[in-house]
Design an enzyme around this catalytic site. Structure first.
Site, PDB file in Angstrom:
ATOM      1  N   LYS A 491     -29.024  -3.491  25.439  1.00  0.00           N
ATOM      2  CA  LYS A 491     -29.342  -4.393  24.339  1.00  0.00           C
ATOM      3  C   LYS A 491     -29.080  -5.844  24.737  1.00  0.00           C
ATOM      4  O   LYS A 491     -28.272  -6.125  25.616  1.00  0.00           O
ATOM      5  CB  LYS A 491     -28.521  -4.040  23.097  1.00  0.00           C
ATOM      6  CG  LYS A 491     -28.864  -2.677  22.513  1.00  0.00           C
ATOM      7  CD  LYS A 491     -28.059  -2.392  21.253  1.00  0.00           C
ATOM      8  CE  LYS A 491     -28.438  -1.048  20.655  1.00  0.00           C
ATOM      9  NZ  LYS A 491     -27.683  -0.740  19.414  1.00  0.00           N
ATOM     10  N   ASP A 602     -42.002  -6.053  38.031  1.00  0.00           N
ATOM     11  CA  ASP A 602     -42.074  -5.605  36.628  1.00  0.00           C
ATOM     12  C   ASP A 602     -42.615  -6.729  35.752  1.00  0.00           C
ATOM     13  O   ASP A 602     -42.073  -7.024  34.681  1.00  0.00           O
ATOM     14  CB  ASP A 602     -40.683  -5.174  36.144  1.00  0.00           C
ATOM     15  CG  ASP A 602     -40.741  -4.392  34.831  1.00  0.00           C
ATOM     16  OD1 ASP A 602     -41.815  -3.833  34.525  1.00  0.00           O
ATOM     17  OD2 ASP A 602     -39.716  -4.350  34.118  1.00  0.00           O
TER      18      ASP A 602
END
Length: 659
Positions: A491, A602
C-alpha cells in the site's frame, strides 16, 4: 509560523489524543504548540498531553475549556505564538516577568472574553499590541518591554471596561488622550517613565472611581487642572514641576509606610519572642507562624494610612482561611520598586492547638493563597503570594522512641535497601536488554542474508533513513484516510514530515518484502537516479520488520486517472504531448544516462505520475533491472509485471496516442 505549527500538531497527533482527553481539542492543540515553542516550561507539562485532565501547572480550566494561563515569573523563553489568540474562552493571561521575545501576535485581540492581560517585564518588541475589541478587559500591564516608540494607541480611548492601565518604562510619546480619564470604572493610570509631552488635560468627565494618575518622569510641560479631581496625581520629574504649578503636592512623592496594621498586637505590650518564633496577636504568646509576602499588583488606593482598609483585609483572611479571630498579623506595608503593594503576612495557629500548624493545615492554607482560591477585598485587586518555609517540629507529642522501635525501624530500612538494590539490578538488566534490542533493530545492523556482513550501510545520494515511529506518526498510524494507492508491492500512504514536506510512503506487505541485501541494492540504485521526469526517492525505512520507500508526493495522481477523467483535469492534445515527451525523457535517462543504465520493464499509465504542474514523472522502479547484470553475465530487456498490467499498458498506450 505559529499557525503552521498548530496545523502540524493537529495533523499528526490531534486524532489520537483528543478523543481520550478532557481538554477541548482546540485548546489542547494550542497548549501543545506552546509546549513546543517555549523553553523552561513546568515539569507537569511533560507528564500528559491533557492540560485540563492532568492539571498542567499554570493552566486553569472550566468545563474542558481553558480560561486562564498563569505563567507569571516562570522563566519562560521564546516567542508568544499566534495560536494563543485561538483560545476564545481565555479570561486571564499572565506572562509577566519571563524572558519572552519578539512581537506580540496581531490576533491577540481575538480574546474578547479576557479581563486581565499582563505582559510586563519581558523583552517584547514590535508595535504596541492592538487591544481593540477586548471589551471585557479590566487590567492591562505592558510595562518594561522594548516596543517601538509610538503615540498612545487608539484603544486608550475605546476600552470602557478598564479599571487599571499600566505601561511604565515604555516608549509612549505625545499627549495622553483626554477620553481615557472618563472611563466609568477606571481606578488607576500608571504611565511613568515614558516620553509623554504637551499639556495634560484630564477633561470635565473624570471617572468618580479614579484614585491614582502616576505620570512621573515624562515630558509634560503644562497641566489643565480640574477642581473635581481631588485624588492622587503624581507629576514628579516633568518640566511642569520646574515652571510652576498651583498645586505643588502633584510634584511630591508619597512616602512609604512601614507601620504594622494588626490591632491585636497593640495589646501585647513589649513582650518579645525568640528569633524563630512570632508573637501571636490572639494570645500574646510565642508561636511558629506560617509566614509569607503578599504582593497586590493593582490596588485601587494609594493612601496607606487608612487602618480600616487593612482591618478589612485582616478579617477577610481569618474568615476565608478558616482561622480564629485575631490570628492574622499584617506588617510592613509599602509600595515596592515595581509599584506593587507589598505586605508581610503572619498566620498563627488557633489557641489550644499548640505552637505549630500541622502539615495538612499548612498544605490547605498554602493552596488557598498560592493558587488564589482566597479572594481579598475588591479594593486590593489581583495578587500573588510567596511563602516562607515552615519549620515543623522534630518530635510531635514530646515522646521519645523506644529501643525496640528503633531496632524495628533499622531492620525495616535494611530490608527496604535490599529490595531497592534488587529493583535497581532488575531495572539495569531490563535497560541493558532494551538497549541491545534497539541496537539489533537499527537499520544498518545487518543487510545480508542470515546476518552476514554485506559491506556496511548503503551508499546513498540524496536520500535519508527514517525510523518506523517517524513514518507511523506522520501517517496517523497508517490510517485508511491516508491511503492513496495499492499494488503488488503493498500500500501507498500520504504523509507529512516534521519539516512540512508531503510525501508518498510505499509500505511493503509481508509477502513482497525482499532480503536485506536486495533491499539495500534497490535503495542504492534509486538514490543514484535524479531527473526531473523521474519520481525522486526521499528516503527509506528498514527496521522492526518493515521495508518502506519514501517518495516525493505527486498531487495529480497517475496518468491513467487523468486519461479516464477521474481527476477532473482535461488533457488536451498539447498536454498529452508534453506528458509523452516527459515520460520519454525519463525513460531515456534510465536507459542511456543512468550509471549503470536501467531498463524499467513495467512502463504503464499507472506508473507515470503527474505533479502540480502536470509534469510527467516515471515511477515504480521496483521491477527495474540493470542493463549490465555482472552477476549473471547477460543483458535482460524482458517486460515484467502481471498479465493484466502488461495488457493494460498496450491498451492505454493506444488510448494515449488516439484519445
Amino acid at each position: 509560523m505559529g499557525i503552521q505549527l498548530l496545523l502540524f500538531l493537529v495533523c499528526c497527533t490531534g486524532g489520537i489524543h483528543v478523543a481520550s482527553t478532557s481538554t477541548d481539542s482546540r485548546d489542547a492543540a494550542v497548549l501543545r504548540a506552546l509546549k513546543e515553542q517555549w523553553k523552561n516550561t513546568p515539569p507537569s507539562w511533560e507528564r500528559s498531553d491533557d492540560p485540563c485532565g492532568a492539571q498542567w501547572e499554570g493552566v486553569t480550566c472550566t468545563n474542558s475549556r481553558v480560561t486562564a494561563l498563569l505563567f507569571d515569573g516562570n522563566q519562560l523563553s521564546g516567542k508568544i505564538p499566534s495560536t494563543v489568540g485561538l483560545v476564545q474562552t481565555l479570561e486571564v493571561l499572565r506572562l509577566d516577568r519571563n524572558s519572552l521575545i519578539g512581537p506580540v501576535p496581531s490576533n491577540l485581540n481575538n480574546l474578547t472574553s479576557i479581563n486581565e492581560l499582563n505582559l510586563a517585564h519581558n523583552q517584547l518588541t514590535g508595535s504596541v499590541p492592538d487591544l481593540t475589541g477586548m471589551d471585557s478587559l479590566n487590567y492591562v500591564d505592558l510595562s518594561n518591554n522594548s516596543f517601538a516608540q509610538s503615540e498612545a494607541p487608539s484603544w486608550f480611548s475605546t476600552i470602557q471596561s478598564l479599571t487599571t492601565l499600566v505601561m511604565e518604562y515604555g516608549i509612549l510619546q505625545g499627549k495622553v488622550p483626554q477620553k481615557l480619564f472618563s472611563f466609568p470604572q477606571l481606578q488607576q493610570i500608571k504611565l511613568r517613565n515614558n516620553a509623554l509631552n504637551n499639556t495634560l488635560d484630564m477633561g470635565d468627565s473624570i471617572s468618580q472611581q479614579l484614585q491614582l494618575v502616576d505620570l512621573q518622569n515624562n515630558h509634560i510641560s503644562s497641566v489643565t487642572l480640574n477642581s473635581a479631581y481631588r485624588n492622587t496625581l503624581i507629576l514628579t520629574g516633568n518640566p511642569v514641576c520646574t515652571t510652576g504649578i498651583s498645586n505643588t503636592n502633584y510634584c511630591q512623592l508619597q512616602k512609604q509606610t512601614t507601620n504594622p496594621y494588626s490591632t491585636s498586637l497593640a495589646n501585647c505590650g513589649t513582650k518579645s519572642c525568640p528569633p524563630d518564633q512570632g508573637l501571636s496577636p490572639q494570645s500574646c504568646e510565642c508561636a511558629y507562624p506560617y509566614e509569607g509576602t503578599l504582593y497586590f499588583r493593582a490596588p485601587s488606593f494609594r493612601d496607606l494610612s487608612n487602618i480600616s482598609t487593612f482591618h478589612a483585609l485582616e478579617m477577610s483572611l481569618w474568615i476565608k482561611l478558616g482561622l480564629t479571630p485575631g490570628s492574622v498579623s499584617l506588617q510592613n506595608s509599602f509600595f515596592n520598586v515595581d509599584d506593587y503593594l507589598q505586605i508581610q503576612l503572619e498566620l498563627f495557629p488557633s489557641i489550644g492547638n499548640g505552637k505549630y500548624f500541622n502539615r495538612s493545615e499548612i498544605q490547605r492554607i498554602g493552596f488557598y493563597l498560592s493558587n488564589q482560591t482566597y479572594k481579598p477585598p475588591p479594593e486590593f485587586g489581583p495578587y500573588y503570594f510567596i511563602a516562607s518555609p515552615y519549620a515543623f517540629p522534630v518530635e510531635l507529642g514530646g515522646t521519645s522512641l523506644s529501643i525496640g522501635v528503633i531496632v524495628g525501624i533499622g531492620t525495616g530500612c535494611g530490608v527496604l535497601i535490599l529490595i531497592l538494590m534488587g529493583v535497581g539490578i532488575y531495572i539495569f538488566q531490563q535497560k541493558w536488554r532494551a538497549e541491545k534490542a534497539i541496537e539489533l533493530s537499527k537499520p544498518f545492523a545487518s543487510w545480508g542474508p542470515s546476518g552476514e556482513d554485506s559491506g556496511g550501510p548503503p551508499q546513498l545520494k540524496g536520500a535519508r533513513w527514517f525510523s518506523y515511529d517517524e513514518l507511523k506518526k506522520c501517517t496517523s498510524n497508517f490510517s485508511e484516510s491516508n491511503e492513496i494507492g495499492f499494488g503488488g508491492y503493498g500500500k501507498v500512504y500520504r504523509g507529512m514530515l516534521s519539516s512540512g514536506l508531503v510525501v508518498a510512503i510505499k509500505r511493503a506487505q509481508q509477502g513482497s518484502m525482499q532480503g536485506g541485501l536486495e533491499f539495500k541494492t534497490e535503495i542504492e540504485l534509486l538514490s543514484r537516479v535524479h531527473h526531473k521526469n523521474l519520481v525522486g526517492l526521499v528516503g527509506f525505512c528498514f527496521e522492526q520488520g518493515e521495508q518502506m520507500l519514501v517518495y516525493e508526493f505527486m498531487p495529480n495522481g497517475t496518468l491513467r486517472d487523468n486519461l479516464s477523467g477521474k481527476s477532473g483535469i482535461p488533457l488536451d492534445w498539447k498536454r498529452r504531448l508534453c506528458i509523452a515527451l516527459g515520460s520519454a525523457r525519463g525513460l531515456a535517462y534510465l536507459h542511456d544516462l543512468a550509471n549503470p543504465p536501467i531498463i524499467h520493464r513495467d512502463v504503464k499509465s499507472t506508473n507515470i505520475l503527474l505533479d502540480e504542474n502536470l509534469t510527467a514523472k516515471v515511477a515504480d522502479f521496483g521491477l527495474s533491472k540493470l542493463v549490465s547484470d555482472s552477476g549473471k553475465g547477460h543483458i535482460s530487456t524482458q517486460v515484467k509485471g502481471t498479465l493484466v498490467s502488461i495488457t493494460s499498458y498496450y491498451i492505454e498506450t493506444f488510448w494515449f496516442r488516439n484519445g
